[in-house]
Write a protein that holds these residues in place. Structure first.
Motif, PDB file in Angstrom:
ATOM      1  N   MET A   1       0.813  -1.207   0.000  1.00 45.43           N
ATOM      2  CA  MET A   1       0.000   0.000   0.000  1.00 45.43           C
ATOM      3  C   MET A   1       0.848   1.258   0.000  1.00 45.43           C
ATOM      4  O   MET A   1       0.392   2.297  -0.416  1.00 45.43           O
ATOM      5  CB  MET A   1      -0.921  -0.006   1.226  1.00 45.43           C
ATOM      6  N   LYS A   2       2.080   1.184   0.515  1.00 46.18           N
ATOM      7  CA  LYS A   2       2.880   2.383   0.647  1.00 46.18           C
ATOM      8  C   LYS A   2       3.517   2.811  -0.669  1.00 46.18           C
ATOM      9  O   LYS A   2       4.055   3.890  -0.763  1.00 46.18           O
ATOM     10  CB  LYS A   2       3.960   2.179   1.703  1.00 46.18           C
ATOM     11  N   LYS A   3       3.485   1.958  -1.682  1.00 47.19           N
ATOM     12  CA  LYS A   3       4.049   2.395  -2.958  1.00 47.19           C
ATOM     13  C   LYS A   3       3.105   3.382  -3.618  1.00 47.19           C
ATOM     14  O   LYS A   3       1.908   3.373  -3.403  1.00 47.19           O
ATOM     15  CB  LYS A   3       4.292   1.194  -3.870  1.00 47.19           C
ATOM     16  N   ARG A   4       3.626   4.223  -4.480  1.00 49.02           N
ATOM     17  CA  ARG A   4       2.822   5.230  -5.150  1.00 49.02           C
ATOM     18  C   ARG A   4       1.994   4.568  -6.236  1.00 49.02           C
ATOM     19  O   ARG A   4       2.525   3.980  -7.166  1.00 49.02           O
ATOM     20  CB  ARG A   4       3.710   6.308  -5.749  1.00 49.02           C
ATOM     21  N   ILE A   5       0.689   4.629  -6.107  1.00 48.68           N
ATOM     22  CA  ILE A   5      -0.202   3.991  -7.073  1.00 48.68           C
ATOM     23  C   ILE A   5      -0.919   5.093  -7.820  1.00 48.68           C
ATOM     24  O   ILE A   5      -1.871   5.677  -7.322  1.00 48.68           O
ATOM     25  CB  ILE A   5      -1.203   3.068  -6.358  1.00 48.68           C
ATOM     26  N   MET A   6      -0.487   5.424  -8.997  1.00 50.10           N
ATOM     27  CA  MET A   6      -1.027   6.545  -9.747  1.00 50.10           C
ATOM     28  C   MET A   6      -2.239   6.086 -10.547  1.00 50.10           C
ATOM     29  O   MET A   6      -2.181   5.805 -11.733  1.00 50.10           O
ATOM     30  CB  MET A   6       0.043   7.133 -10.672  1.00 50.10           C
ATOM     31  N   LEU A   7      -3.375   5.966  -9.855  1.00 45.26           N
ATOM     32  CA  LEU A   7      -4.608   5.512 -10.475  1.00 45.26           C
ATOM     33  C   LEU A   7      -5.586   6.664 -10.554  1.00 45.26           C
ATOM     34  O   LEU A   7      -5.666   7.475  -9.656  1.00 45.26           O
ATOM     35  CB  LEU A   7      -5.212   4.372  -9.642  1.00 45.26           C
ATOM     36  N   LEU A 349       4.517  16.100  21.669  1.00 45.46           N
ATOM     37  CA  LEU A 349       4.655  14.676  21.935  1.00 45.46           C
ATOM     38  C   LEU A 349       3.335  13.939  21.733  1.00 45.46           C
ATOM     39  O   LEU A 349       3.297  12.835  21.176  1.00 45.46           O
ATOM     40  CB  LEU A 349       5.158  14.468  23.364  1.00 45.46           C
ATOM     41  N   GLU A 350       2.236  14.560  22.146  1.00 40.84           N
ATOM     42  CA  GLU A 350       0.934  13.907  22.030  1.00 40.84           C
ATOM     43  C   GLU A 350       0.452  13.857  20.590  1.00 40.84           C
ATOM     44  O   GLU A 350      -0.042  12.824  20.122  1.00 40.84           O
ATOM     45  CB  GLU A 350      -0.071  14.627  22.928  1.00 40.84           C
ATOM     46  N   PHE A 351       0.574  14.988  19.883  1.00 37.52           N
ATOM     47  CA  PHE A 351       0.160  15.008  18.480  1.00 37.52           C
ATOM     48  C   PHE A 351       0.980  14.020  17.653  1.00 37.52           C
ATOM     49  O   PHE A 351       0.439  13.312  16.794  1.00 37.52           O
ATOM     50  CB  PHE A 351       0.318  16.410  17.882  1.00 37.52           C
ATOM     51  N   ALA A 352       2.277  13.981  17.906  1.00 39.95           N
ATOM     52  CA  ALA A 352       3.151  13.098  17.134  1.00 39.95           C
ATOM     53  C   ALA A 352       2.784  11.637  17.360  1.00 39.95           C
ATOM     54  O   ALA A 352       2.729  10.837  16.411  1.00 39.95           O
ATOM     55  CB  ALA A 352       4.610  13.351  17.504  1.00 39.95           C
ATOM     56  N   ARG A 353       2.538  11.277  18.614  1.00 39.41           N
ATOM     57  CA  ARG A 353       2.159   9.892  18.895  1.00 39.41           C
ATOM     58  C   ARG A 353       0.808   9.559  18.280  1.00 39.41           C
ATOM     59  O   ARG A 353       0.609   8.465  17.720  1.00 39.41           O
ATOM     60  CB  ARG A 353       2.121   9.669  20.409  1.00 39.41           C
ATOM     61  N   ALA A 354      -0.142  10.482  18.376  1.00 36.71           N
ATOM     62  CA  ALA A 354      -1.459  10.267  17.772  1.00 36.71           C
ATOM     63  C   ALA A 354      -1.342  10.109  16.261  1.00 36.71           C
ATOM     64  O   ALA A 354      -2.028   9.274  15.656  1.00 36.71           O
ATOM     65  CB  ALA A 354      -2.385  11.429  18.113  1.00 36.71           C
ATOM     66  N   ALA A 355      -0.487  10.910  15.623  1.00 35.18           N
ATOM     67  CA  ALA A 355      -0.295  10.818  14.172  1.00 35.18           C
ATOM     68  C   ALA A 355       0.300   9.474  13.783  1.00 35.18           C
ATOM     69  O   ALA A 355      -0.139   8.841  12.815  1.00 35.18           O
ATOM     70  CB  ALA A 355       0.597  11.953  13.700  1.00 35.18           C
ATOM     71  N   GLU A 356       1.321   9.040  14.513  1.00 34.26           N
ATOM     72  CA  GLU A 356       1.957   7.756  14.215  1.00 34.26           C
ATOM     73  C   GLU A 356       0.955   6.606  14.285  1.00 34.26           C
ATOM     74  O   GLU A 356       0.886   5.765  13.380  1.00 34.26           O
ATOM     75  CB  GLU A 356       3.094   7.501  15.213  1.00 34.26           C
ATOM     76  N   LEU A 357       0.173   6.573  15.351  1.00 39.97           N
ATOM     77  CA  LEU A 357      -0.784   5.487  15.535  1.00 39.97           C
ATOM     78  C   LEU A 357      -1.905   5.545  14.506  1.00 39.97           C
ATOM     79  O   LEU A 357      -2.355   4.504  14.006  1.00 39.97           O
ATOM     80  CB  LEU A 357      -1.362   5.545  16.952  1.00 39.97           C
ATOM     81  N   THR A 358      -2.367   6.751  14.198  1.00 44.76           N
ATOM     82  CA  THR A 358      -3.458   6.889  13.235  1.00 44.76           C
ATOM     83  C   THR A 358      -2.990   6.512  11.836  1.00 44.76           C
ATOM     84  O   THR A 358      -3.727   5.875  11.077  1.00 44.76           O
ATOM     85  CB  THR A 358      -4.006   8.325  13.254  1.00 44.76           C
ATOM     86  N   LYS A 359      -1.782   6.892  11.488  1.00 40.17           N
ATOM     87  CA  LYS A 359      -1.222   6.502  10.191  1.00 40.17           C
ATOM     88  C   LYS A 359      -1.140   4.986  10.085  1.00 40.17           C
ATOM     89  O   LYS A 359      -1.528   4.395   9.064  1.00 40.17           O
ATOM     90  CB  LYS A 359       0.157   7.130  10.021  1.00 40.17           C
ATOM     91  N   GLU A 360      -0.639   4.328  11.124  1.00 38.47           N
ATOM     92  CA  GLU A 360      -0.561   2.874  11.124  1.00 38.47           C
ATOM     93  C   GLU A 360      -1.953   2.256  10.975  1.00 38.47           C
ATOM     94  O   GLU A 360      -2.139   1.263  10.258  1.00 38.47           O
ATOM     95  CB  GLU A 360       0.075   2.389  12.426  1.00 38.47           C
ATOM     96  N   ARG A 361      -2.937   2.858  11.632  1.00 36.87           N
ATOM     97  CA  ARG A 361      -4.301   2.333  11.568  1.00 36.87           C
ATOM     98  C   ARG A 361      -4.886   2.447  10.167  1.00 36.87           C
ATOM     99  O   ARG A 361      -5.645   1.576   9.722  1.00 36.87           O
ATOM    100  CB  ARG A 361      -5.182   3.069  12.575  1.00 36.87           C
ATOM    101  N   VAL A 362      -4.557   3.513   9.456  1.00 32.58           N
ATOM    102  CA  VAL A 362      -5.037   3.668   8.081  1.00 32.58           C
ATOM    103  C   VAL A 362      -4.587   2.495   7.225  1.00 32.58           C
ATOM    104  O   VAL A 362      -5.367   1.915   6.459  1.00 32.58           O
ATOM    105  CB  VAL A 362      -4.544   5.002   7.481  1.00 32.58           C
ATOM    106  N   TYR A 363      -3.315   2.120   7.340  1.00 35.95           N
ATOM    107  CA  TYR A 363      -2.802   0.989   6.562  1.00 35.95           C
ATOM    108  C   TYR A 363      -3.455  -0.320   6.997  1.00 35.95           C
ATOM    109  O   TYR A 363      -3.685  -1.215   6.166  1.00 35.95           O
ATOM    110  CB  TYR A 363      -1.283   0.902   6.694  1.00 35.95           C
ATOM    111  N   GLU A 364      -3.752  -0.451   8.287  1.00 33.76           N
ATOM    112  CA  GLU A 364      -4.436  -1.655   8.753  1.00 33.76           C
ATOM    113  C   GLU A 364      -5.844  -1.744   8.163  1.00 33.76           C
ATOM    114  O   GLU A 364      -6.277  -2.813   7.707  1.00 33.76           O
ATOM    115  CB  GLU A 364      -4.508  -1.651  10.273  1.00 33.76           C
TER     116      GLU A 364
END
Length: 370
Positions: A1-7, A349-364
């Motif tokens: 999913m992380k590769k660029r898919i130009m669709l 620190l809080e925003f960064a951690r929230a961003a990391e977890l939310t990004k991971e969740r998107v891929y999940e």
């Protein structure tokens, strides 16, 4: 999913230019997500800012006294004069125009027929806005149709046309509840006004209105490597609003989600560059907040796509999983902030951690589309 898919996508279009950004907001908000009881549906907060205060439906107000920007006229491209003389509405019949907030939080899409007739759709969702009779959220929505006429050549790469009429298939301001969703029917954002300009591929980016460039993704034109427009652009002169476009194609759920992730990844890189350039703690906090908001918006779009396409049995299992994830994320964010509780770096620190977890969740969540 992380590769660029130009669709290319009819409903969720990737904005083709670089240099995108987002309107800055106050930074002194800590990311929180409302806890969800086991007997309640998922509420994914994307229209509310991180302090819990809901912004206006469209936070796009213009500065007072600032009138519409005069559309610039592009220089004709060499060897294109004859072809452009024959330009007609039919040249747009295989295109879909798209006007959005960026990550798809709200959007207006539009197709123009060979005779100048058009049809389109607008929607904006707030899945956190629920009630006893609409546990599945609120959707601002309309289908519309109308006519463009008076197609007039401005120069070899610019045409002007008039929106002569527009009608709505749903009664504006009417509300109804369908399958647990509150539908609020509204006008189509981006379609107010009469004068519209078409910018053809090959138009010089430097000659196009700044407002148009910002809406199609070029928030900082100086950082855009492309010198010429690579797509048909539509500009609402009165509203100073810009539509990008792509070839109309039907795509699968996984392809739609891949497009959203591709766009978010591009924005992610831009936010990372902004963080490197940040000097003050306030700037760092704001950029971290922007990073979190980017992936929170993307998560909401992906969730809505899944909700629309998966079975109710699949969604019920996913909602349970999402409740557990939200609780986990909140605990992790709180733990990250405790390290510097009360200090100026705590929001970062809080925003960064929230961003990391939310990004991971998107891929999940994207895996559910396979």
């Amino acid at each position: 999913m992380k590769k660029r898919i130009m669709l290319l996508l009819a409903v969720l279009t990737l904005l083709p230019a670089a240099g995108c950004g987002k309107t800055e907001e106050d930074t002194a908000h800590i990311p929180t997500t409302a806890k969800i009881a086991e007997d309640q549906p998922i509420e994914i907060q994307t229209k509310e800012d991180l302090s819990g205060e809901a912004p206006s439906q469209r936070d796009l107000s213009e500065e007072e006294g600032q009138g519409p920007e005069e559309p610039a006229r592009s220089e004709p491209a060499a060897g294109q004069e004859g072809a452009r003389e024959r330009f007609q509405f039919s040249d747009l019949s295989d295109r879909v125009f798209y006007f959005s907030s960026g990550a798809g939080g709200w959007f207006t899409e539009l197709r123009v027929r060979a005779d100048g007739a058009f049809e389109g759709h607008y929607q904006d969702s707030n899945m956190g806005d629920t009630g006893d009779n609409y546990p599945n959220g609120t959707l601002y929505f309309c289908d519309f149709y109308g006519t463009f006429d008076q197609l007039e050549k401005v120069d070899d790469l610019t045409y002007k046309m008039r929106l002569s009429d527009i009608s709505f298939r749903q009664e504006p301001e009417k509300e109804e509840i369908i399958d647990g969703v509150r539908y609020i029917y509204s006008a189509a954002y981006g379609m107010d006004g009469e004068d519209f300009y078409l910018y053809l591929p090959g138009s010089r980016m430097a000659d196009l209105p700044q407002a148009f460039l910002q809406w199609v993704g070029c928030y900082n034109p100086e950082s855009v490597q492309e010198e010429k427009l690579s797509f048909y652009g539509l500009y609402n002169a009165q509203g100073e609003l810009g539509f990008s476009s792509s070839v109309y194609m039907e795509q699968s759920l996984s392809q739609r989600i891949a497009m959203e992730i591709t766009y978010a990844e591009e924005r992610d890189r831009e936010v990372e560059e902004k963080q490197k350039e940040a000097v003050t703690q306030m700037e760092m906090n704001e950029t971290a907040r922007e990073w979190y908001q980017l992936w929170d918006d993307t998560l909401n779009v992906v969730w809505k796509l899944l909700e629309t396409n998966l079975s109710e049995t699949e969604m019920e299992a996913l909602r349970k999983e999402e409740r557990e994830w939200i609780a986990f994320k909140e605990a992790q964010v709180q733990e990250a902030g405790l390290e510097s509780e009360g200090g100026s770096i705590q929001p970062l620190l809080e925003f960064a951690r929230a961003a990391e977890l939310t990004k991971e969740r998107v891929y999940e969540l994207a895996e559910y589309a396979k």
